[in-house]
Design an enzyme around this catalytic site. Sequence first.
Site, PDB file in Angstrom:
ATOM      1  CG  ASP A 138     -30.128  40.136  25.873  1.00 47.55           C
ATOM      2  OD1 ASP A 138     -29.912  39.039  26.413  1.00 47.55           O
ATOM      3  OD2 ASP A 138     -30.487  40.253  24.685  1.00 47.55           O
ATOM      4  CE1 TYR A 215     -38.169  41.709  24.334  1.00 44.55           C
ATOM      5  CE2 TYR A 215     -39.316  40.043  23.044  1.00 44.55           C
ATOM      6  CZ  TYR A 215     -38.460  40.386  24.071  1.00 44.55           C
ATOM      7  OH  TYR A 215     -37.886  39.402  24.833  1.00 44.55           O
TER       8      TYR A 215
END
Length: 435
Positions: A138, A215
């Site tokens: 994003d 992540y």
Amino acid sequence: MSVEEEAVINLQSQVASLRNRVKELEAENAKLSARLSKCRCNETEEKLHRRESGEVNPGGRETAKTKTRVYDTGSMNHLQKRFVALKLMYFGQRFYGFSSEGQMDPTIESEIFKALERTRLLIGDKKDIKYSRCGRTDKGVSAVGQVIALFLRSKLKDVDANNKISGEIVSEEHNGEIDYVGVLNRVLPNDIRIVGWSPVPNDFSARFSCLSREYKYFFWVDKLNLLAMESAGKKFIGEHDFRNFCKMDALNVHNYRRHITSFEISPCEMRSEGNQLGAIKIKGSAFLWHQVRCMVAVLFLIGQGLESPDVIDVLLDIDRTTRKPQYPMAPEIPLVLHSCEFGGLKFTCSADAGRALRTHFKNECQLYQLQAAIFHDALLSCLPLSKSAEDNSDKSPWNETDKKRASHVLLMSRPTEPSYKERQAKLENMKPRAR
């Protein structure tokens, strides 16, 4: 006049002075650029770069494509091509996410394709190159292990459908193949780098061939209860329905079950003014939209003592919690797509490209450290604390636990978002009815 008012006036004066200096530097830069454009050594270097990327023929003359600067990929279908995976890293702060499918620009993807077109590496239309990406990060999110796959122009001949030559995978030097890393990094922005490439079979997909994604979310430890956060985070491990830990996309996503394989919180080497940098590392097969940032947001509430670790169990129980409580996500800047795992895939780059990458990263790190030092010094000199603020400088809002607890509304007592069924019903009502 108060100290704060004087500080504001001083800051405004310095900003005006800096703006004037920027205008002076821009004027000087324009003059230097004009002089540099007349330098023959600069022309020679530029021509060398274009020759390596196929814009100039071996005889040194510019091709018709270079003169017109119009790149028709369809006219290059007669050239040799091969299916490759590219590993890349980027700092996402100035980009509107990875995907170029939205209306905002710039994006990581748009910059990559600009570089591919500029270096004449694309052959055929975009729909013909079998392009795929591993993760769709994003706005503001960075990556050091993002992977894409696509067909690119090749110097090699007799590459079969499995991307092999004479039955063997190409060696580390790739038998004289185009230096994709070096060629692309010469034209990409400084905050996007190709760090390696690998030949892949034609049935490879950067998205669906990925075995796992990892992540990392960086944060200042301050006075967070890391033991409580790690205990709560372990509850994520396994396969669960994460609809209460994501931004729900009822139009495109119908299965919200995801498998988390590992979770850990570890300290980093970096410290600032006695505060330790920490990292939350989450690994799973795949992730939902905003899933990691939602998970981290709830963990921070637990670390501040505002929520019990048991709230994770309650939110994962979708029969008990059918609607997601309203809560803000964690900020996007500290989130990094750290790695994407593929079976048997080895990314390599030439020795020259490797040296150039190391030099680039060293220079970029020094630049960011210099910027941080400048802003830190400016903050101290332009915004001095008042006497009362100095006396209470150790009482930042994040540390005022009692006040936070008094004002905090428990997650399970907050207003909720529409459920998945309610979203689906709304979508059905929006469909045009047959007459």
